[in-house]
Scaffold this motif. Structure first.
Motif, short mmCIF file in Angstrom:
data_model
loop_
_atom_site.label_atom_id
_atom_site.label_comp_id
_atom_site.label_asym_id
_atom_site.label_seq_id
_atom_site.Cartn_x
_atom_site.Cartn_y
_atom_site.Cartn_z
N ILE A 1 -12.81 133.08 48.33
CA ILE A 1 -12.55 132.29 49.17
C ILE A 1 -11.97 131.06 48.13
CG2 ILE A 1 -13.76 132.54 50.73
CD1 ILE A 1 -16.09 130.00 49.63
N VAL A 2 -11.21 130.49 48.55
CA VAL A 2 -10.03 128.81 47.95
C VAL A 2 -11.77 128.15 47.54
CG1 VAL A 2 -8.13 130.38 48.24
CG2 VAL A 2 -9.27 127.79 49.63
N ASP A 3 -11.97 127.81 46.70
CA ASP A 3 -12.57 126.62 46.01
C ASP A 3 -12.59 125.11 47.47
OD1 ASP A 3 -13.07 127.24 44.37
OD2 ASP A 3 -11.93 125.96 42.14
N ASN A 4 -11.84 125.09 48.62
CA ASN A 4 -11.56 124.54 49.13
C ASN A 4 -12.49 124.88 50.73
OD1 ASN A 4 -10.98 121.78 47.84
ND2 ASN A 4 -9.00 122.28 47.99
N ALA A 5 -12.21 126.55 50.48
CA ALA A 5 -12.98 127.02 51.89
C ALA A 5 -14.22 126.55 51.98
CB ALA A 5 -12.53 127.93 51.92
N GLY A 6 -15.22 126.27 51.16
CA GLY A 6 -16.39 126.63 51.53
C GLY A 6 -17.19 125.31 52.73
N GLY A 7 -16.50 124.00 52.41
CA GLY A 7 -17.59 123.28 53.62
C GLY A 7 -16.69 123.45 55.02
N HIS A 8 -15.77 124.36 55.02
CA HIS A 8 -14.62 124.62 56.28
C HIS A 8 -15.89 125.64 56.53
CE1 HIS A 8 -12.09 126.41 59.62
NE2 HIS A 8 -12.97 127.80 58.84
N LEU A 9 -16.50 126.89 55.87
CA LEU A 9 -17.31 127.60 56.50
C LEU A 9 -18.61 126.82 57.12
CD1 LEU A 9 -16.87 130.73 53.72
CD2 LEU A 9 -15.60 130.73 56.12
N MET A 10 -19.65 126.35 56.08
CA MET A 10 -20.72 125.38 55.96
C MET A 10 -20.41 124.51 58.13
SD MET A 10 -22.02 124.01 52.86
CE MET A 10 -21.22 124.53 51.33
N GLN A 11 -19.16 124.33 57.80
CA GLN A 11 -19.19 123.47 59.40
C GLN A 11 -19.16 124.17 60.29
OE1 GLN A 11 -15.40 121.48 59.19
NE2 GLN A 11 -16.15 119.79 58.69
N HIS A 12 -18.98 125.52 60.19
CA HIS A 12 -18.50 126.86 61.42
C HIS A 12 -20.14 127.67 61.54
CE1 HIS A 12 -14.28 125.40 61.78
NE2 HIS A 12 -13.94 125.54 63.22
N GLY A 13 -21.02 127.43 60.47
CA GLY A 13 -22.32 128.12 61.02
C GLY A 13 -22.17 129.40 59.91
N GLU A 14 -21.23 129.80 58.66
CA GLU A 14 -20.95 131.19 58.33
C GLU A 14 -21.19 130.70 56.78
OE1 GLU A 14 -16.88 132.59 58.62
OE2 GLU A 14 -16.72 131.39 60.07
N VAL A 15 -22.28 130.23 56.48
CA VAL A 15 -23.01 129.89 54.72
C VAL A 15 -23.93 129.83 55.32
CG1 VAL A 15 -23.29 128.77 52.76
CG2 VAL A 15 -20.85 129.42 53.78
N ASP A 16 -25.00 130.56 54.83
CA ASP A 16 -26.86 129.95 54.84
C ASP A 16 -27.52 129.93 53.76
OD1 ASP A 16 -27.02 132.06 57.63
OD2 ASP A 16 -26.50 133.56 56.79
N VAL A 17 -27.09 129.58 52.36
CA VAL A 17 -27.66 129.33 52.07
C VAL A 17 -26.65 129.02 50.29
CG1 VAL A 17 -28.21 131.51 51.03
CG2 VAL A 17 -29.70 129.01 50.14
N CYS A 18 -26.25 128.58 49.10
CA CYS A 18 -25.93 127.98 48.90
C CYS A 18 -26.27 127.98 47.01
CB CYS A 18 -24.89 126.85 48.38
SG CYS A 18 -23.97 126.14 49.86
N ILE A 19 -26.25 128.89 46.41
CA ILE A 19 -27.13 128.51 44.89
C ILE A 19 -26.28 129.21 43.89
CG2 ILE A 19 -28.61 130.12 43.97
CD1 ILE A 19 -29.81 132.09 45.84
N VAL A 20 -26.15 127.60 42.89
CA VAL A 20 -25.27 127.82 41.51
C VAL A 20 -26.14 127.64 40.34
CG1 VAL A 20 -24.15 126.55 43.48
CG2 VAL A 20 -25.52 125.24 42.12
N GLY A 21 -25.32 127.88 39.40
CA GLY A 21 -25.82 127.29 37.93
C GLY A 21 -26.26 126.07 37.65
N ALA A 22 -26.55 125.83 36.58
CA ALA A 22 -26.46 124.57 35.70
C ALA A 22 -26.46 125.09 34.21
CB ALA A 22 -27.75 123.79 36.08
N ASP A 23 -25.42 124.27 33.72
CA ASP A 23 -25.25 123.67 32.46
C ASP A 23 -26.42 122.97 31.41
OD1 ASP A 23 -22.93 125.60 31.78
OD2 ASP A 23 -22.46 124.74 33.49
N ARG A 24 -26.62 121.75 32.02
CA ARG A 24 -27.99 121.24 31.75
C ARG A 24 -28.41 120.49 33.38
NH1 ARG A 24 -27.20 116.53 26.71
NH2 ARG A 24 -25.87 119.20 26.22
N ILE A 25 -29.82 120.20 33.20
CA ILE A 25 -30.55 119.72 33.97
C ILE A 25 -31.31 118.41 33.88
CG2 ILE A 25 -31.80 119.80 36.22
CD1 ILE A 25 -31.17 122.87 35.35
N ALA A 26 -31.36 117.21 33.80
CA ALA A 26 -32.17 116.43 33.75
C ALA A 26 -33.17 115.61 34.16
CB ALA A 26 -30.56 114.46 33.98
#
Length: 358
Positions: A221-246
């Motif tokens: 999906i294009v980067d800007n589609a994620g919010g749309h999918l969440m609005q329409h109940g099509e995403v159950d969970v997001c998991i991302v990585g990290a390069d640094r955590i404070a």
């Protein structure tokens, strides 16, 4: 993990120990090519030019870079120079500094004549440790996905990713993808929405490639589609990585992560960060202190890909007179993070909960 059905890792020493092979990730997914790093400069270029990328893999590559440097100059001056050259390659990923500190302390304790072989042995140890660490992240994240999947009553669990925090960003397994691969192995039905991740398209080029090779159901999906999918109940969970955590749980990751976290919060979608303990920088009280790498303008004004002829080409997509700003990362505030999945367990994103890890 798998490429064309063959078990692979992203980095490995050659047979005689005088060089280190990497998968050139600037050529994926269109070409599967390896590069032999023979010396310090090769390792530094591989990190800086993103032939290898992803915080854990950058750290391991840096350790191998020190090992290669010891073959040319194992003196204290040679060790100091190697660490400094590698430290300057990428400023944001804390795993780089962590790995250089680990191997630096190890080598400083031994005579120069023993450093040549010991450095390579230690770098191999860090690589093996990374694999075990990411596997443990996968196990801890699997418990979360299993619970969420039960609510789907047999329908695929729908996961949104951003950038590439897969096995290509580590030595093996990945961070954000490790729970996905563990869930696949456990027979949990799932489907992954893959952000393209402009400007370097690591989602489209790398995450989609490795999920496809592993046989995981996914869609780009294009980067800007994620919010749309969440609005329409099509995403159950997001998991991302990290390069640094404070220390307070603020998480720095590829640019665009913050916007996904905001959309997830607004739509009640759990938002998890998956990262090893080596990604934490407990010297920084908050994410506002994390240095953000400003990368070259041409990553934004140009785009690379494979033409219909099969040729790899780079084309300009912006007017020649238009300048570009290109911050490589953003910081997601801890208040937007449901939890941080580490090899030590899953922790709340706050200073008190994370204090034990320091």
């Amino acid at each position: 993990m798998l490429i064309a059905g063959e078990k692979r890792t992203t980095i490995w020493p050659d047979a005689d120990g005088n060089g280190v092979f990497i998968i050139d990730q600037t050529r994926l997914p269109h070409r599967i090519e390896t590069v032999l790093l023979r010396n310090l400069d090769d390792a530094a270029r591989a990190i800086k030019d993103m032939l290898v990328r992803g915080a854990p893999l950058i750290g391991v590559t840096a350790a191998y870079g020190v090992a290669l440097a010891m073959r040319a100059d194992a003196s204290d001056d040679g060790l100091a120079r190697a660490r400094e050259v590698l430290r300057k390659t990428r400023p944001t990923a804390v795993n780089l500094a962590w790995a250089l500190e680990q191997i630096g302390q190890f080598l400083a304790q031994m005579p120069e004549e023993l450093r040549r072989d010991s450095a390579m042995t230690f770098a191999k140890h860090l690589a093996e440790k990374d694999i075990a660490c990411n596997s443990a992240i996968g196990d801890n994240g699997l418990a979360i996905l299993r619970t969420l999947a039960e609510k789907r009553e047999g329908k695929p669990l729908r996961i949104l990713t951003h950038c590439n925090a897969g096995w290509l960003a580590t030595v093996d397994w990945g961070t954000a993808t490790a729970p996905i691969y563990k869930a696949q192995a456990a027979g949990i039905p799932l489907h992954v929405f893959v952000d393209e991740t402009r400007p370097r398209n690591q989602g489209a080029f790398l995450t989609a490639f490795e999920l496809g090779q592993q046989g995981v159901s996914h869609e780009l999906i294009v980067d800007n589609a994620g919010g749309h999918l969440m609005q329409h109940g099509e995403v159950d969970v997001c998991i991302v990585g990290a390069d640094r955590i404070a220390a307070n749980g603020d998480a720095c990751n590829k640019i665009g992560t913050y916007l996904k976290a905001l959309a997830a919060k607004d739509n009640g979608v759990p938002f998890y960060v998956a990262a090893p303990v080596s990604t934490f920088d407990f010297a920084l009280a908050s994410g506002s202190l994390i240095p953000i790498e400003e990368r070259a303008q041409d990553e934004v004004t140009h785009m690379s890909g494979e033409a219909d002829s099969g040729e790899l080409v780079t084309v300009r997509i912006a007017p020649k007179t238009t300048p570009a700003k290109n911050p490589g990362f953003d910081v997601t505030p801890a208040r937007l993070v449901t939890g941080i999945i580490t090899e030590k367990g899953v922790f709340a994103a706050d200073a008190q909960a994370l204090a034990a890890l320091s």
